[in-house]
Write an enzyme that holds these catalytic residues in place. Structure first.
Site, short mmCIF file in Angstrom:
data_model
loop_
_atom_site.label_atom_id
_atom_site.label_comp_id
_atom_site.label_asym_id
_atom_site.label_seq_id
_atom_site.Cartn_x
_atom_site.Cartn_y
_atom_site.Cartn_z
N THR A 17 0.76 -1.17 0.00
CA THR A 17 -0.04 0.01 0.16
C THR A 17 0.86 1.28 0.03
O THR A 17 0.23 2.22 -0.04
CB THR A 17 -0.91 0.10 1.24
OG1 THR A 17 -0.22 -0.11 2.26
CG2 THR A 17 -1.98 -1.22 1.16
N GLY A 18 2.11 1.12 0.07
CA GLY A 18 3.15 2.35 -0.10
C GLY A 18 3.34 2.51 -1.49
O GLY A 18 3.11 1.89 -2.29
N ILE A 96 13.97 -6.08 0.29
CA ILE A 96 14.41 -4.93 -0.57
C ILE A 96 14.96 -3.74 0.22
O ILE A 96 15.67 -3.13 -0.04
CB ILE A 96 13.46 -4.34 -1.54
CG1 ILE A 96 12.72 -5.64 -2.26
CG2 ILE A 96 13.77 -3.28 -2.55
CD1 ILE A 96 13.52 -6.21 -3.02
N TYR A 162 22.18 -5.77 -12.72
CA TYR A 162 21.60 -5.21 -13.86
C TYR A 162 22.46 -5.25 -15.24
O TYR A 162 21.98 -5.72 -16.27
CB TYR A 162 21.10 -4.06 -13.70
CG TYR A 162 20.24 -3.60 -12.38
CD1 TYR A 162 19.72 -4.77 -11.71
CD2 TYR A 162 20.40 -2.43 -11.84
CE1 TYR A 162 18.79 -4.54 -10.65
CE2 TYR A 162 19.67 -2.22 -10.73
CZ TYR A 162 18.84 -3.05 -9.96
OH TYR A 162 18.21 -2.79 -8.83
N GLU A 212 32.35 -7.90 -4.27
CA GLU A 212 33.00 -6.37 -4.17
C GLU A 212 33.70 -6.78 -2.76
O GLU A 212 33.81 -7.53 -2.02
CB GLU A 212 31.88 -5.23 -3.85
CG GLU A 212 30.97 -5.58 -2.75
CD GLU A 212 29.61 -4.70 -2.56
OE1 GLU A 212 29.27 -4.68 -1.64
OE2 GLU A 212 29.40 -4.16 -3.66
N HIS A 250 28.30 0.22 -0.15
CA HIS A 250 27.50 -0.69 0.75
C HIS A 250 28.01 -0.84 2.07
O HIS A 250 29.31 -0.62 2.25
CB HIS A 250 27.73 -2.15 0.29
CG HIS A 250 26.65 -2.33 -1.18
ND1 HIS A 250 26.94 -3.54 -1.86
CD2 HIS A 250 25.62 -1.69 -1.46
CE1 HIS A 250 25.89 -3.45 -2.88
NE2 HIS A 250 25.13 -2.15 -2.57
#
Length: 296
Positions: A17-18, A96, A162, A212, A250
């Protein structure tokens, strides 16, 4: 085949709902993912573009048969959201959200591992997981991934995830599953977890691993590849030029002394027989070479 998720996977979105949850949840549904429910105790009984909203993950699971949760809850609420999903018997919780306190991550990782061994956590601070043509859970653009295998991808970096997908697509190479494990200090799913699953998947013939600087996960993965894997692996380690002692991007990407450097990780992987690229494009080309050598 695919690992962890496929076209039969039913997903409940905690935070549908966000604004962010709605945007990506509906994009995932448009991709073909079975987005069967959302949760919000204040909006139970409503819907988001036809997706029913339940008060809790438990209610959503009972009503829809969902086995996966995707968490778009703001960072302060992630600990409670993960535990709610685990206590409901959800098999995979894809987190996420970025900015989750490391103390919270360590707490719920160990709590779930001890009390709910049937639940896997992916993330936090990750792009999610995509089995191209079957299911897309998270924020990866489905358009950049080619279905059909034979390559599996596991990555700590979202952006490089990606790029890896798109580089392979440009070469006409498909992917079984691409897993973004996230770059936080306490990832719920490790390189080794994914490598083990790819090794067991008959449709995954080769694996691309993107790491990384910081920590020892890549060195541990190198040992696993050397001793347990029969499938060829290509790799890229981000952060070759990073100065020691500096956090790069990160929360988990920090080098201390001689440990966690890109060069040390690259050497360990090369020693394990991995083909290591000096940049993302080269790592992609190395995978192209592997696929061609396999005659796929």
């Amino acid at each position: 085949m695919a690992i962890f998720v496929d076209e039969k996977t039913k997903v409940v979105y905690q935070g549908l709902t966000g604004s962010q949850g709605r945007f990506y949840g509906l994009r995932n549904r448009d991709y073909g993912t079975q987005v069967v429910a959302g949760t919000n105790p204040k909006k139970a009984g409503t819907d988001v573009d036809g997706v029913p909203i339940y008060a809790s993950v438990g209610e959503a699971k009972e009503a829809t048969g969902a086995t996966v949760s995707c968490v778009f809850i703001p960072a302060p609420g992630v600990k409670a959201a993960v535990m709610e999903a685990a206590e409901a018997g959800i098999e995979l919780v894809v987190v996420i959200t970025e900015g989750v306190p490391a103390q919270d991550e360590a707490w719920f990782f160990n709590k779930v591992k001890r009390d709910h061994p049937g639940t896997r956590i992916l993330g936090p601070n990750c792009p999610g997981i995509i089995s191209p043509g079957k299911a897309n859970i998270g924020i990866t653009a489905g358009e950049i991934a080619k279905p059909g295998g034979p390559v599996g991808i596991v990555s700590r970096s979202g952006t490089l995830t990606y790029q890896a997908l798109y580089e392979l697509k440009l070469q006409g190479i498909g992917v079984t599953t691409c897993v973004g494990i996230g770059g936080d200090p306490v990832p719920g799913t490790s390189f080794i977890d994914c490598l083990e699953a790819f090794e067991a998947d008959p449709d995954t013939k080769a694996v691309m691993m993107i790491g990384e600087i910081g920590g020892s996960a890549e060195e541990e993965a190198a040992e696993f590849i050397k001793t347990k894997m029969s499938k060829p692996v290509s790799s890229y380690i981000a952060g070759v030029t990073a100065p020691p002692g500096k956090k790069m991007g990160h929360a988990g990407a920090i080098v201390s002394g001689g440990k966690g450097t890109a060069n040390a990780k690259m050497e360990a992987l090369a020693d394990a027989g991995v083909r290591v690229g000096q940049n993302p494009t080269e790592a992609g080309q190395l995978m192209v070479d592997i696929v061609r050598e396999l005659g796929l």
